[in-house]
Design a protein around this motif. Structure first.
Motif, PDB file in Angstrom:
ATOM      1  N   CYS B  86       0.828  -1.173   0.124  1.00 12.41           N
ATOM      2  CA  CYS B  86       0.104  -0.169  -0.101  1.00 12.41           C
ATOM      3  C   CYS B  86       0.923   1.215   0.158  1.00 12.41           C
ATOM      4  O   CYS B  86       1.843   1.286   0.843  1.00 12.41           O
ATOM      5  N   HIS B  88       0.166   3.831   1.073  1.00 14.62           N
ATOM      6  CA  HIS B  88       0.251   4.861   2.631  1.00 14.62           C
ATOM      7  C   HIS B  88       1.476   4.296   3.192  1.00 14.62           C
ATOM      8  O   HIS B  88       2.287   4.911   3.217  1.00 14.62           O
ATOM      9  N   ARG B  89       1.208   3.069   4.049  1.00 18.80           N
ATOM     10  CA  ARG B  89       2.189   3.126   5.075  1.00 18.80           C
ATOM     11  C   ARG B  89       2.875   1.382   4.732  1.00 18.80           C
ATOM     12  O   ARG B  89       3.530   1.173   5.607  1.00 18.80           O
ATOM     13  N   GLY B  90       2.367   1.069   3.765  1.00 19.31           N
ATOM     14  CA  GLY B  90       2.985  -0.220   3.240  1.00 19.31           C
ATOM     15  C   GLY B  90       2.654  -1.657   3.580  1.00 19.31           C
ATOM     16  O   GLY B  90       3.235  -2.562   3.275  1.00 19.31           O
ATOM     17  N   THR B  91       1.305  -1.783   3.965  1.00 17.70           N
ATOM     18  CA  THR B  91       0.684  -3.067   4.261  1.00 17.70           C
ATOM     19  C   THR B  91       0.370  -3.740   3.035  1.00 17.70           C
ATOM     20  O   THR B  91       0.220  -3.165   1.801  1.00 17.70           O
ATOM     21  N   CYS B 106      -6.773  -1.653   0.748  1.00 19.50           N
ATOM     22  CA  CYS B 106      -5.993  -1.846   2.121  1.00 19.50           C
ATOM     23  C   CYS B 106      -6.904  -1.904   3.286  1.00 19.50           C
ATOM     24  O   CYS B 106      -7.610  -0.990   3.518  1.00 19.50           O
ATOM     25  N   TYR B 108      -5.929  -1.495   6.373  1.00 15.82           N
ATOM     26  CA  TYR B 108      -5.551  -0.641   7.508  1.00 15.82           C
ATOM     27  C   TYR B 108      -6.223   0.924   7.563  1.00 15.82           C
ATOM     28  O   TYR B 108      -6.919   0.889   8.724  1.00 15.82           O
ATOM     29  N   HIS B 109      -6.264   1.645   6.625  1.00 15.20           N
ATOM     30  CA  HIS B 109      -6.904   2.760   6.509  1.00 15.20           C
ATOM     31  C   HIS B 109      -7.867   2.796   5.397  1.00 15.20           C
ATOM     32  O   HIS B 109      -8.004   3.961   4.967  1.00 15.20           O
ATOM     33  N   ARG B 110      -8.075   1.897   4.906  1.00 11.68           N
ATOM     34  CA  ARG B 110      -9.234   1.766   3.750  1.00 11.68           C
ATOM     35  C   ARG B 110      -8.593   2.690   2.388  1.00 11.68           C
ATOM     36  O   ARG B 110      -9.394   3.100   1.669  1.00 11.68           O
ATOM     37  N   TRP B 111      -7.619   2.677   2.208  1.00  7.70           N
ATOM     38  CA  TRP B 111      -7.124   3.363   0.940  1.00  7.70           C
ATOM     39  C   TRP B 111      -7.483   1.979  -0.115  1.00  7.70           C
ATOM     40  O   TRP B 111      -7.338   0.918   0.067  1.00  7.70           O
TER      41      TRP B 111
HETATM   42  S1  FES Z   1      -1.316   1.148   5.185  1.00  8.53           S
HETATM   43 FE1  FES Z   1      -2.837   1.001   3.541  1.00  8.53          FE
HETATM   44  S2  FES Z   1      -4.351   2.343   3.826  1.00  8.53           S
HETATM   45 FE2  FES Z   1      -2.826   2.716   5.643  1.00  8.53          FE
END
Ligand code: FES
Ligand SMILES: [Fe+2]
Lengths: 162, 396
Positions: B86, B88-91, B106, B108-111
């Motif tokens: 992702c 954003h933060r890499g998930t 994703c 984690y924060h639904r991106w």
């Molecule tokens: S890590 Fe993917 S939305 Fe935050």
């Protein structure tokens, strides 16, 4: 679904016991003897292929002659290059369905442990389910034994059927 | 990237071209260098054949070195390969080996990403940094090229285009393994872990086949005329006539060995693309072996098998029963190779050199012309490896 007679369960369990004991003793002729001589088949396939409808198997003995050739492969052709290992098969009967004409569909869960010569540590070879079709006449025999393994990535090459 | 690094202090290479230091299979400190110089360096790596993900939204997870990635067929029917992370933060975005998704969310924060890799949604973005623009947060991709439906990637900006990199001696037979036109249908995987360093896995040679594989002898199987083509950048391509005897007595069901053939399928082809991919066409089996080193020890191999879109039902069934019995980690004509991978790895924990003999005419010279059954065809690959790793060759 009709009630399954205790003697049917007994026959199926006996056949399965013969099968896993043959493999744990690596007696390939006893393994072969578990299959029906006219219609017997064996298949070892990953659950990933099975559930996605991909036909490729690890082992595919789709007629009795193939089963006979598997015995030759294990006992003659590849005997000397294999790093041999001891297996232990653990099985659990999960269902029996009467298909009529003395045929039953039986399902088992199984896990197979292996202990490799030289390494001598024990690990899991594969875990999965058997989907069997058993014919019970005088004795029971496999029309089909299909081993579907959850272990999509084998931990080593496999020399013997499971 | 093409500058030779000075890693001469790490390992000195012997003066003789046919000697390989056994420690090269065992030393864990080589792995980070291999990642940088080889897997993330100037090489192309096959990831997916289009037939493995035939429908829009189909995806396949894979890896390059230690980097997770996935290939997906977009709404525009184009196949793209993304880093599995992702923006954003890499998930990781996909967690299954195969699947189908209309969008990649994703958790984690639904991106939310489209199958084309664009960021299409991200909650509460009004509170993001002032210059935030979704367009800057598409999934990272790779330099990608396609050949007969097979998609390759590289981390390199400078490596030659794919066909030039492979060379005609390699890509022409490869096109025949891929059915001539890439119109393949995917038939399934056999996946296995081998307990060896990745370099032991791909060091299989032209010398062993009639000797190791007893099946060939028992089946009275004569190796036909053939060639081994070797390139300076380490690719090997074997091609030979296929002569299967009519009377096979060792097997009850010799039909398993039938060679039906098609227009583009004449002999046997086995190819090894640097650093570690094998392609093969034995009889009617079309096979790609994607391989994934698991660090310095252990390798996972995904044997992928194919049928052709023009096959009739009989041919499909034949290809499937052949592949399911002859090749892979249980195969009648290949299981022995697997046993060698782990045995050679174990045996190389001893000091000294692994020594190549067959086909070596001068130990102090690298020869690119090799015979069909020579093991010296592996030496250009070792030389390519040595140079990439920056190991100095001792003076003779
Ligand atoms: S890590 Fe993917 S939305 Fe935050
Ligand atoms: Fe081989």
């Amino acid at each position: 679904m009709s009630e399954i007679e205790p003697n049917v369960i007994f026959s199926i369990e006996n056949l399965n016991r013969d099968y896993i004991c043959a493999l744990d003793k690596l007696d390939m002729n006893k393994w072969l003897a578990c299959f029906n001589k006219q219609e017997g088949t064996y298949k070892l396939i990953s659950n990933e292929n099975e559930s996605n409808g991909f036909p490729i198997a690890f082992m595919l003995d789709d007629k009795y002659e193939r089963l006979q050739d598997r015995v030759t492969q294990v006992t003659v052709i590849q005997e000397d290059s294999t790093e041999h290992y001891q297996t232990r098969h653990m099985t659990q009967l999960t269902s029996i369905v009467d298909l009529g004409n003395n045929r039953y569909q039986a399902n088992y869960n199984f896990s197979v442990f292996y202990t490799q010569n030289l390494i001598e540590q024990t690990a899991i070879l594969c875990v999965g389910r058997y989907e069997d079709i058993v014919l019970i006449e005088n004795t029971a025999s496999f029309i089909q034994r299909k081993a579907v393994i959850d272990t999509n990535v084998l931990p080593r090459y496999m020399a013997y059927p499971v | 990237m093409s500058k030779t690094p000075d890693n001469s202090a790490i390992l000195e290479w012997p003066a003789k071209y046919n000697e390989i230091p056994k420690e090269v299979f065992e030393r864990v400190d080589l792995w980070p260098i291999e990642l940088e110089k080889i897997f993330y360096g100037d090489e192309w790596h096959p990831i997916v054949h289009q037939s493995e993900i035939p429908n829009i939204g189909d995806y396949k997870a894979s890896e390059l070195g230690e980097m997770p990635l996935f290939a997906v067929r977009g709404e525009d029917n184009q196949i793209r390969i993304f880093q599995n992370t992702c923006t954003h933060r890499g998930t990781t975005l996909v967690t299954e080996s195969l699947g189908n998704k209309t969008e990649f969310e994703c958790p984690y924060h639904r991106w939310l990403f489209s199958p084309q890799g664009e960021l299409v949604g991200c909650p509460n973005s009004r509170e993001f940094t002032p210059g935030f623009d979704k367009k800057d947060f598409s999934l990272p991709t790779f330099r990608t090229e396609e050949f007969c439906g097979l998609y390759f990637i590289t981390m390199s900006e400078t490596v030659a285009p794919l066909k030039e990199y492979l060379g005609e001696d390699f890509y022409e037979p490869l096109s025949r393994i891929l059915g001539g036109d890439g119109r393949l249908k995917f038939a399934g995987y056999q996946k296995v872990h081998y307990d060896c360093n990745w370099k032991a896995y791909c060091d299989n040679d032209g010398y062993h086949a009639p000797l190791l594989h007893l099946a060939f002898k028992m089946l009275n199987w004569q190796g036909g005329q053939g060639v081994q083509n070797v390139s300076e950048n380490g690719h090997l391509s074997f091609e030979s006539e296929l002569k299967i005897p009519d009377d096979i007595t060792a097997l009850k069901d010799a039909s398993i060995l039938d060679f039906k053939g098609t227009e583009t399928s004449t002999g046997s082809i086995v190819q090894m693309q640097f650093p570690l991919t094998v392609y093969s066409k034995h009889m009617d089996m079309l096979n790609i072996r994607y391989a994934f080193p698991k660090g310095p020890k252990g390798i996972e191999v995904h044997y992928a098998y194919f049928t052709h879109e023009d096959d009739d039902d009989e041919m499909i069934e034949h290809r499937i029963r052949q592949a399911s019995n002859l090749l892979g980690p249980c195969g009648l004509i290949s299981m022995e190779d697997a046993s060698i991978f782990s045995r050679i790895d174990k045996g190389n924990k001893t000091p000294g050199m692994a020594i190549f003999q067959k086909g070596v005419k001068d130990e102090y010279k690298l020869e690119l012309k090799v015979g069909q059954n020579d093991e010296s065809g592996n030496l250009p690959r070792w030389e390519h490896y040595r140079k990439l790793m920056g190991f100095k060759r001792a003076e003779s």
